[in-house]
Design a protein around this motif. Sequence first.
Motif, PDB file in Angstrom:
ATOM      1  N   PHE A 280      63.125 -11.402 -72.843  1.00 31.98           N
ATOM      2  CA  PHE A 280      62.817 -12.074 -74.107  1.00 31.98           C
ATOM      3  C   PHE A 280      64.085 -12.679 -74.711  1.00 31.98           C
ATOM      4  O   PHE A 280      65.204 -12.252 -74.423  1.00 31.98           O
ATOM      5  CB  PHE A 280      62.170 -11.094 -75.099  1.00 31.98           C
ATOM      6  N   ALA A 281      63.850 -13.685 -75.562  1.00 34.94           N
ATOM      7  CA  ALA A 281      64.949 -14.349 -76.259  1.00 34.94           C
ATOM      8  C   ALA A 281      65.489 -13.425 -77.367  1.00 34.94           C
ATOM      9  O   ALA A 281      64.741 -12.606 -77.910  1.00 34.94           O
ATOM     10  CB  ALA A 281      64.431 -15.649 -76.871  1.00 34.94           C
ATOM     11  N   PRO A 282      66.784 -13.551 -77.687  1.00 40.10           N
ATOM     12  CA  PRO A 282      67.757 -14.478 -77.107  1.00 40.10           C
ATOM     13  C   PRO A 282      68.518 -13.893 -75.915  1.00 40.10           C
ATOM     14  O   PRO A 282      69.457 -14.502 -75.447  1.00 40.10           O
ATOM     15  CB  PRO A 282      68.706 -14.720 -78.281  1.00 40.10           C
ATOM     16  N   LEU A 283      68.082 -12.727 -75.445  1.00 33.80           N
ATOM     17  CA  LEU A 283      68.794 -12.100 -74.330  1.00 33.80           C
ATOM     18  C   LEU A 283      68.577 -12.870 -73.039  1.00 33.80           C
ATOM     19  O   LEU A 283      69.516 -13.096 -72.266  1.00 33.80           O
ATOM     20  CB  LEU A 283      68.338 -10.647 -74.171  1.00 33.80           C
ATOM     21  N   MET A 284      67.330 -13.279 -72.799  1.00 32.43           N
ATOM     22  CA  MET A 284      66.983 -14.060 -71.610  1.00 32.43           C
ATOM     23  C   MET A 284      66.068 -15.202 -72.052  1.00 32.43           C
ATOM     24  O   MET A 284      65.026 -14.952 -72.669  1.00 32.43           O
ATOM     25  CB  MET A 284      66.259 -13.186 -70.585  1.00 32.43           C
ATOM     26  N   LEU A 285      66.442 -16.430 -71.732  1.00 27.90           N
ATOM     27  CA  LEU A 285      65.630 -17.591 -72.099  1.00 27.90           C
ATOM     28  C   LEU A 285      64.951 -18.155 -70.860  1.00 27.90           C
ATOM     29  O   LEU A 285      65.411 -17.971 -69.732  1.00 27.90           O
ATOM     30  CB  LEU A 285      66.495 -18.667 -72.756  1.00 27.90           C
ATOM     31  N   ASP A 286      63.863 -18.874 -71.089  1.00 22.87           N
ATOM     32  CA  ASP A 286      63.090 -19.423 -69.965  1.00 22.87           C
ATOM     33  C   ASP A 286      63.885 -20.415 -69.125  1.00 22.87           C
ATOM     34  O   ASP A 286      63.615 -20.598 -67.937  1.00 22.87           O
ATOM     35  CB  ASP A 286      61.818 -20.108 -70.484  1.00 22.87           C
ATOM     36  N   ASP A 287      64.866 -21.083 -69.737  1.00 23.21           N
ATOM     37  CA  ASP A 287      65.629 -22.098 -69.011  1.00 23.21           C
ATOM     38  C   ASP A 287      66.830 -21.525 -68.267  1.00 23.21           C
ATOM     39  O   ASP A 287      67.668 -22.261 -67.744  1.00 23.21           O
ATOM     40  CB  ASP A 287      66.088 -23.201 -69.965  1.00 23.21           C
ATOM     41  N   GLY A 288      66.913 -20.187 -68.215  1.00 21.45           N
ATOM     42  CA  GLY A 288      68.009 -19.564 -67.479  1.00 21.45           C
ATOM     43  C   GLY A 288      69.211 -19.216 -68.332  1.00 21.45           C
ATOM     44  O   GLY A 288      70.141 -18.550 -67.860  1.00 21.45           O
ATOM     45  N   ARG A 289      69.204 -19.681 -69.575  1.00 24.88           N
ATOM     46  CA  ARG A 289      70.306 -19.319 -70.466  1.00 24.88           C
ATOM     47  C   ARG A 289      69.994 -17.986 -71.153  1.00 24.88           C
ATOM     48  O   ARG A 289      69.032 -17.337 -70.846  1.00 24.88           O
ATOM     49  CB  ARG A 289      70.519 -20.426 -71.505  1.00 24.88           C
ATOM     50  N   GLY A 290      70.836 -17.605 -72.096  1.00 22.48           N
ATOM     51  CA  GLY A 290      70.633 -16.379 -72.839  1.00 22.48           C
ATOM     52  C   GLY A 290      71.924 -15.587 -72.926  1.00 22.48           C
ATOM     53  O   GLY A 290      72.895 -15.857 -72.220  1.00 22.48           O
ATOM     54  N   MET A 291      71.936 -14.605 -73.810  1.00 23.76           N
ATOM     55  CA  MET A 291      73.148 -13.810 -73.995  1.00 23.76           C
ATOM     56  C   MET A 291      73.539 -13.077 -72.705  1.00 23.76           C
ATOM     57  O   MET A 291      74.729 -13.030 -72.347  1.00 23.76           O
ATOM     58  CB  MET A 291      72.961 -12.791 -75.117  1.00 23.76           C
ATOM     59  N   TYR A 292      72.574 -12.531 -71.978  1.00 20.48           N
ATOM     60  CA  TYR A 292      72.918 -11.784 -70.767  1.00 20.48           C
ATOM     61  C   TYR A 292      73.441 -12.709 -69.664  1.00 20.48           C
ATOM     62  O   TYR A 292      74.479 -12.418 -69.060  1.00 20.48           O
ATOM     63  CB  TYR A 292      71.715 -10.992 -70.279  1.00 20.48           C
TER      64      TYR A 292
END
Length: 246
Positions: free
Chosen positions: A33-45
Amino acid sequence: MKKLVLSLAVLCALLLSTGAPAQVVTVYTSASFAPLMLDDGRGMYPDLIAYLNQRKPGKLTFRLRYMPRKRLQVKLEDGSIDGIVIGMMPEWFDDVEQKKYLWSAPFATDGYVLASLAAKPVSPDAPASLVGASVGVTHGYAYPRIDAWLSASRMVRSEGPSDEKNLEKLLLGRVDCVIVAESMAHYFVRTHGMSSRLHLAPLASPPTERRMLAPRSQAATFDQIAPILRKLKDDPAWQRIAASYR
């Protein structure tokens, strides 16, 4: 003959100077889940993994891989996990004294909020109003620092697959309120323009500290990354990255 021996010695030296290939370390996460993992491959992790790869501690290369929470916990408990884990805290693994696993310094902190519709706000400071209210919680998720309050509130739990899905249920009027990670709630409000529709009330609890967890079999890897993670709080580059997800 001497020239041949010398040539072989030089060749061996050159081969040794190239060093061993980088070791690939798998970093597991159960977050989706956001903002740790975003659908576009970005995110804090993913950004933290990229940060570590830029620094190449001990010539290690890190790759992020998703694993469902229950499977992840089983593999940790039976000792079969072949990497380290991102974004955990000792309370979730009955390891408050940090003796079962190796724990890094926190690289991010979070908290919980009670989200409700702005038109029909629900306040944790009004206990009488909570009785019988439906509250969205994530299926299989433990809230170790607010579970006692949640039980005492006498709200009716409605389980959903994720924080984001629970917020969607709230917007559809299917629950009265939702317990959600503060970072996720603020990110959801900001990216969906929901500041006028949602009411967020902080829940009184110590902050959730996101850490790296390593089984003791991964001590050599942990020793390479622990100093880097310990200095993140003082690194402006990382603080800018973390701020972009608030």
